[in-house]
Design a protein around this motif. Sequence first.
Motif, PDB file in Angstrom:
ATOM      1  N   SER A  18       0.676  -0.917   0.045  1.00 13.36           N
ATOM      2  CA  SER A  18      -0.217   0.020  -0.137  1.00 13.36           C
ATOM      3  C   SER A  18       1.136   1.108  -0.139  1.00 13.36           C
ATOM      4  O   SER A  18       0.710   2.208  -1.062  1.00 13.36           O
ATOM      5  CB  SER A  18      -1.093  -0.159   1.499  1.00 13.36           C
ATOM      6  N   GLY A  19       1.972   1.781   0.490  1.00 19.04           N
ATOM      7  CA  GLY A  19       2.726   2.308   1.049  1.00 19.04           C
ATOM      8  C   GLY A  19       3.469   2.755  -0.851  1.00 19.04           C
ATOM      9  O   GLY A  19       4.286   3.277  -0.701  1.00 19.04           O
ATOM     10  N   LEU A  20       4.335   1.540  -1.092  1.00 18.72           N
ATOM     11  CA  LEU A  20       4.692   1.403  -2.781  1.00 18.72           C
ATOM     12  C   LEU A  20       3.316   1.910  -3.516  1.00 18.72           C
ATOM     13  O   LEU A  20       3.826   3.014  -4.486  1.00 18.72           O
ATOM     14  CB  LEU A  20       5.135  -0.019  -2.433  1.00 18.72           C
ATOM     15  N   LEU A  21       2.305   1.347  -3.188  1.00 18.75           N
ATOM     16  CA  LEU A  21       1.395   1.661  -5.038  1.00 18.75           C
ATOM     17  C   LEU A  21       1.315   3.184  -4.935  1.00 18.75           C
ATOM     18  O   LEU A  21       0.959   3.818  -5.354  1.00 18.75           O
ATOM     19  CB  LEU A  21       0.348   0.649  -4.423  1.00 18.75           C
ATOM     20  N   LEU A  22       1.449   3.903  -3.561  1.00 16.57           N
ATOM     21  CA  LEU A  22       0.843   5.376  -2.558  1.00 16.57           C
ATOM     22  C   LEU A  22       2.004   5.827  -3.678  1.00 16.57           C
ATOM     23  O   LEU A  22       1.702   6.540  -3.894  1.00 16.57           O
ATOM     24  CB  LEU A  22       0.509   5.216  -1.320  1.00 16.57           C
ATOM     25  N   GLY A  23       3.119   6.051  -2.867  1.00 14.01           N
ATOM     26  CA  GLY A  23       4.046   6.362  -3.920  1.00 14.01           C
ATOM     27  C   GLY A  23       3.579   6.149  -5.168  1.00 14.01           C
ATOM     28  O   GLY A  23       4.558   7.456  -5.966  1.00 14.01           O
ATOM     29  N   HIS A  24       3.837   5.821  -5.362  1.00 15.30           N
ATOM     30  CA  HIS A  24       4.065   5.710  -7.210  1.00 15.30           C
ATOM     31  C   HIS A  24       3.398   6.809  -7.899  1.00 15.30           C
ATOM     32  O   HIS A  24       3.337   7.470  -8.933  1.00 15.30           O
ATOM     33  CB  HIS A  24       3.559   4.770  -7.830  1.00 15.30           C
ATOM     34  N   LEU A  25       1.615   6.041  -7.169  1.00 15.48           N
ATOM     35  CA  LEU A  25       0.788   7.212  -7.814  1.00 15.48           C
ATOM     36  C   LEU A  25       0.733   8.615  -7.789  1.00 15.48           C
ATOM     37  O   LEU A  25       0.928   9.540  -8.501  1.00 15.48           O
ATOM     38  CB  LEU A  25      -0.443   6.519  -7.255  1.00 15.48           C
ATOM     39  N   LEU A  26       1.505   8.804  -6.159  1.00 14.10           N
ATOM     40  CA  LEU A  26       1.851  10.349  -6.051  1.00 14.10           C
ATOM     41  C   LEU A  26       2.853  11.019  -7.006  1.00 14.10           C
ATOM     42  O   LEU A  26       2.591  11.802  -6.976  1.00 14.10           O
ATOM     43  CB  LEU A  26       2.194  10.107  -4.847  1.00 14.10           C
ATOM     44  N   ASP A  27       4.250   9.965  -6.784  1.00 14.38           N
ATOM     45  CA  ASP A  27       5.397  10.323  -8.287  1.00 14.38           C
ATOM     46  C   ASP A  27       4.530  10.830  -9.836  1.00 14.38           C
ATOM     47  O   ASP A  27       5.153  11.595  -9.853  1.00 14.38           O
ATOM     48  CB  ASP A  27       6.274   8.924  -8.185  1.00 14.38           C
ATOM     49  N   GLN A  28       3.323   9.821  -9.401  1.00 11.83           N
ATOM     50  CA  GLN A  28       3.392  10.540 -11.216  1.00 11.83           C
ATOM     51  C   GLN A  28       1.578  11.582 -11.469  1.00 11.83           C
ATOM     52  O   GLN A  28       1.867  11.630 -11.855  1.00 11.83           O
ATOM     53  CB  GLN A  28       1.902   9.065 -11.796  1.00 11.83           C
ATOM     54  N   ALA A  29       1.347  11.774 -10.191  1.00 12.04           N
ATOM     55  CA  ALA A  29       1.002  12.993  -9.654  1.00 12.04           C
ATOM     56  C   ALA A  29       1.677  14.537  -9.994  1.00 12.04           C
ATOM     57  O   ALA A  29       1.550  14.971  -9.742  1.00 12.04           O
ATOM     58  CB  ALA A  29       0.068  12.767  -8.767  1.00 12.04           C
ATOM     59  N   GLY A  30       3.367  14.540  -9.245  1.00 12.81           N
ATOM     60  CA  GLY A  30       4.107  15.417  -9.836  1.00 12.81           C
ATOM     61  C   GLY A  30       4.177  15.298  -7.669  1.00 12.81           C
ATOM     62  O   GLY A  30       4.509  16.497  -7.961  1.00 12.81           O
ATOM     63  N   ILE A  31       3.964  14.797  -7.001  1.00  8.07           N
ATOM     64  CA  ILE A  31       3.799  14.996  -6.154  1.00  8.07           C
ATOM     65  C   ILE A  31       4.806  14.108  -4.977  1.00  8.07           C
ATOM     66  O   ILE A  31       4.598  13.253  -5.118  1.00  8.07           O
ATOM     67  CB  ILE A  31       2.947  14.390  -5.385  1.00  8.07           C
ATOM     68  N   SER A  32       5.639  15.073  -4.959  1.00 10.74           N
ATOM     69  CA  SER A  32       7.317  14.475  -3.602  1.00 10.74           C
ATOM     70  C   SER A  32       6.835  13.285  -2.525  1.00 10.74           C
ATOM     71  O   SER A  32       5.742  13.905  -2.099  1.00 10.74           O
ATOM     72  CB  SER A  32       8.311  14.822  -4.342  1.00 10.74           C
ATOM     73  N   ASN A  33       7.221  12.880  -2.525  1.00 13.80           N
ATOM     74  CA  ASN A  33       6.830  11.509  -1.427  1.00 13.80           C
ATOM     75  C   ASN A  33       8.550  11.283  -0.551  1.00 13.80           C
ATOM     76  O   ASN A  33       9.046  10.525  -1.521  1.00 13.80           O
ATOM     77  CB  ASN A  33       6.180  10.744  -1.364  1.00 13.80           C
ATOM     78  N   ILE A  34       8.448  10.446   0.512  1.00 12.29           N
ATOM     79  CA  ILE A  34       9.524   9.424   1.495  1.00 12.29           C
ATOM     80  C   ILE A  34       8.649   8.342   2.135  1.00 12.29           C
ATOM     81  O   ILE A  34       7.456   8.518   2.948  1.00 12.29           O
ATOM     82  CB  ILE A  34      10.275  10.430   2.057  1.00 12.29           C
TER      83      ILE A  34
END
Length: 404
Positions: A18-34
């Motif tokens: 779930s954390g990884l999937l959220l991270g990929h989706l956010l990245d595609q939307a231009g939203i930075s994440n760690i």
Amino acid sequence: MTTQTHHTQVAIIGAGPSGLLLGHLLDQAGISNIIVERADRDYVLARIRAGILEQGFVDLVKQAGVHHRMEKEGKVHHGFDIALYGQRTRIDLTRLTDGQSVMCYGQTEITRDMTEAREQKGLPTFYTCHDVALSDVQASPVVTFEQNGQQHRITCDYVAGCDGFHGVSRRTIPEHKRTEHERVYPFGWLGLLSDTPPVADELIYCKTHRGFALASMRSDTRSRYYLQVPVTDDVKNWSDDAFWDELKKRLPEDLAQQLVTGPSIEKSIAPLRSFVCEPMQYGKLFLVGDAAHIVPPTGAKGLNLAASDVSTLYQLLDRHYNRQDKDAPYRYSEIALRRVWHAERFSWWMSNMLHDFDQTQVNGMEKLTFDRFMQSELDFYLSHEEGQKVIARQYVGLPYEAID
């Protein structure tokens, strides 16, 4: 000791699917994440979990761009069997739901795909993090942790708690600000993974006088089987031979005769519980997946329910950052909980239908009466197409709620 400081828009606690999937989706939307993970990378990739995916989950993985191996190696299932005291009924998912299906693809493989894709993109992930703590989550969230003797501090706009039932995220919400609903079941699932061909091409849920059993798989050459056992049982009491012997007694006779056995790769007992935490957010902290809810595995809803949380949170954050909808994130708990309670009820219902309860009384009812009641209800659902449709529509997963 100096502290290394980082800034991101969204800090994600937990490097599971779930954390990884959220991270990929956010990245595609231009939203930075760690991502911050308390375990090491090898441990995360080795965790054995279920692998029946709703179409909604499959679509999210495609949207995240990490679907190529899943599409190549995953097996589409158009139905499954319920064996009621040896009498098998096939739930034809595709026919009963106007074309829907599920996919069999192990959660371990999903995690590996998304981990490797995240590394290829160079997105920041911290493993083996100790003393992870969240502070000021109602105003200006901060995540602190220690890794390899180095102190780290992440400032962020929001925190997504994808760190499971025992993680720090839910515990960060003050007790008087959350309500927890829980039911612990008096049995567990003894699971065995083996490099043997599955006994059938689709899943088979078995209700027997000896207890529940499930015949599942991970691929054409790897099988996953489960037996209902007392929650107090110890996996050390179960040799491979003992497991196979008991499984044969719970499978329909024709399947028991063709079961291929072999040494176990992994064997463990998982307790069963139903759990929901309300609300699923506190200020700028959002609970995702097992951090907010647990379902018995009977209905194959755990990972899929986490995916629907991810879908909801991703859409709301996308609206916030890319469409200037400042209030969008605060709708998360209300929207997510609607689907959570549907899945909780279905998983509870499937568990009650298919398991044997050993107590003298169950829910205040004499055990014999309870068992007859459950057998009668399950027989009704299996004997009528309308009942089969109810099971099928819940099993393939309710539609994700569109964020308008």
